[in-house]
Write a protein that holds these residues in place. Sequence first.
Motif, PDB file in Angstrom:
ATOM      1  N   ASP A 122       0.319  -5.801   3.328  1.00  0.00           N
ATOM      2  CA  ASP A 122       0.294  -6.671   2.144  1.00  0.00           C
ATOM      3  C   ASP A 122      -1.136  -6.901   1.654  1.00  0.00           C
ATOM      4  OD1 ASP A 122       3.024  -6.787   2.265  1.00  0.00           O
ATOM      5  OD2 ASP A 122       3.102  -8.782   3.189  1.00  0.00           O
ATOM      6  N   VAL A 123      -2.082  -7.045   2.588  1.00  0.00           N
ATOM      7  CA  VAL A 123      -3.482  -7.175   2.196  1.00  0.00           C
ATOM      8  C   VAL A 123      -3.960  -5.889   1.534  1.00  0.00           C
ATOM      9  CG1 VAL A 123      -5.846  -7.435   3.058  1.00  0.00           C
ATOM     10  CG2 VAL A 123      -4.045  -8.930   3.911  1.00  0.00           C
ATOM     11  N   ALA A 124      -3.587  -4.756   2.100  1.00  0.00           N
ATOM     12  CA  ALA A 124      -3.977  -3.469   1.504  1.00  0.00           C
ATOM     13  C   ALA A 124      -3.449  -3.346   0.085  1.00  0.00           C
ATOM     14  CB  ALA A 124      -3.449  -2.323   2.378  1.00  0.00           C
ATOM     15  N   ALA A 125      -2.211  -3.762  -0.131  1.00  0.00           N
ATOM     16  CA  ALA A 125      -1.631  -3.687  -1.476  1.00  0.00           C
ATOM     17  C   ALA A 125      -2.341  -4.628  -2.444  1.00  0.00           C
ATOM     18  CB  ALA A 125      -0.146  -4.020  -1.404  1.00  0.00           C
ATOM     19  N   LYS A 126      -2.817  -5.745  -1.932  1.00  0.00           N
ATOM     20  CA  LYS A 126      -3.477  -6.742  -2.776  1.00  0.00           C
ATOM     21  C   LYS A 126      -4.873  -6.317  -3.197  1.00  0.00           C
ATOM     22  CE  LYS A 126      -5.067 -11.581  -2.595  1.00  0.00           C
ATOM     23  NZ  LYS A 126      -5.148 -12.784  -1.717  1.00  0.00           N
ATOM     24  N   ILE A 127      -5.642  -5.728  -2.275  1.00  0.00           N
ATOM     25  CA  ILE A 127      -7.066  -5.494  -2.552  1.00  0.00           C
ATOM     26  C   ILE A 127      -7.433  -4.021  -2.687  1.00  0.00           C
ATOM     27  CG2 ILE A 127      -7.660  -7.616  -1.326  1.00  0.00           C
ATOM     28  CD1 ILE A 127      -8.723  -5.898   0.981  1.00  0.00           C
ATOM     29  N   GLY A 128      -6.523  -3.124  -2.324  1.00  0.00           N
ATOM     30  CA  GLY A 128      -6.882  -1.712  -2.261  1.00  0.00           C
ATOM     31  C   GLY A 128      -6.487  -0.921  -3.491  1.00  0.00           C
ATOM     32  N   ASP A 129      -7.188   0.193  -3.684  1.00  0.00           N
ATOM     33  CA  ASP A 129      -6.802   1.185  -4.686  1.00  0.00           C
ATOM     34  C   ASP A 129      -5.843   2.199  -4.096  1.00  0.00           C
ATOM     35  OD1 ASP A 129      -8.615   0.236  -6.782  1.00  0.00           O
ATOM     36  OD2 ASP A 129     -10.216   0.976  -5.473  1.00  0.00           O
ATOM     37  N   GLY A 130      -5.652   2.138  -2.787  1.00  0.00           N
ATOM     38  CA  GLY A 130      -4.750   3.024  -2.083  1.00  0.00           C
ATOM     39  C   GLY A 130      -4.591   2.553  -0.656  1.00  0.00           C
ATOM     40  N   PHE A 131      -3.758   3.267   0.098  1.00  0.00           N
ATOM     41  CA  PHE A 131      -3.329   2.848   1.434  1.00  0.00           C
ATOM     42  C   PHE A 131      -3.634   3.949   2.434  1.00  0.00           C
ATOM     43  CE2 PHE A 131       0.572   2.526   4.331  1.00  0.00           C
ATOM     44  CZ  PHE A 131       0.063   1.494   5.096  1.00  0.00           C
TER      45      PHE A 131
END
Length: 315
Positions: free
Chosen positions: A177-186
Amino acid sequence: MEIGYFLSCEEYGPDELLEQAAAAERAGFTGLWVSDHYHPWNDEQGHSPFVWGMIGALSRVCSLPVTTAVTCPTVRVHPAVIAQAAATAGVLLDGRFRLGVGSGEALNEHILGDPWPSVDRRLEMLEEAVAVIRELWSGEVVSWEGKHYRVDHARIYDLPETRPEIYVSGFGPKAIDVAAKIGDGFVNTAPEAEAVRRFKDASGGKPAQAGAKVAYASSAEEGWEHAHRLWPNAGLPGELAQVLPTPEHVEQASELVTMESTRGSVVAGPDPERHLAQIAAYREAGYDALYIANMGPGYREMIDFYGEQILPAAG
């Protein structure tokens, strides 16, 4: 799904990594991942070249895109320093650099004597660190007073025309969920469709990339022997990889990983079908790109094998 090559700084020295990068480009791999470690997982792996020096050298031996997989910008290195290093990497690679970040492992981050934070605190620190990095990439003078980081009148002068994308690693629901919030990708390492779905649903369909390992050798048994000798830590369960502080601790825990477990989890040997089946599993999980590392001394043969038989068939 694109297929790239994963450079393991834990297992190979600088010259070998540069050789692999150039060979991977010739073979038809579409990009490079490069790991960022202060320590290898165990003494048998035996290497840990500084990733930012490696990226500078990589920019001069091949023209493939490069992604850190992954850098921890929270404890061992301040995010303001990561911002400068990544900006320079972006300039050297002419926009072909992507910053992969994660919450890190105690194995690498404990070296300055800082306490190893809880998972929740590490994710909180990662979120702030990414915000600091992006702020510094504005090219303006930045002063920052946050919960975890302070920046005093800092400015990055050498910036690429296009700022690097930031991909974020995540191995559990909260981290995803943090990755989805702050990232351009996973970024992840397991062919878990649910993890990919969770990220894509929460992020609006942003790209997901994965890393996997193989042990190419003249036989599957030889490959499994290399994998078990060099990477038994890959069989450790749960959060052990994040919390064990030294290679010695990892080695002790890895004694519990059996050869039977390695045989059941590692793609080894020269059978194309096994390699293609692993690629298919990641494709079916929904990843947009897969980066494959070799375990053991047969990396030249592995790269040629993939170029001749696997990449064309995986198309």
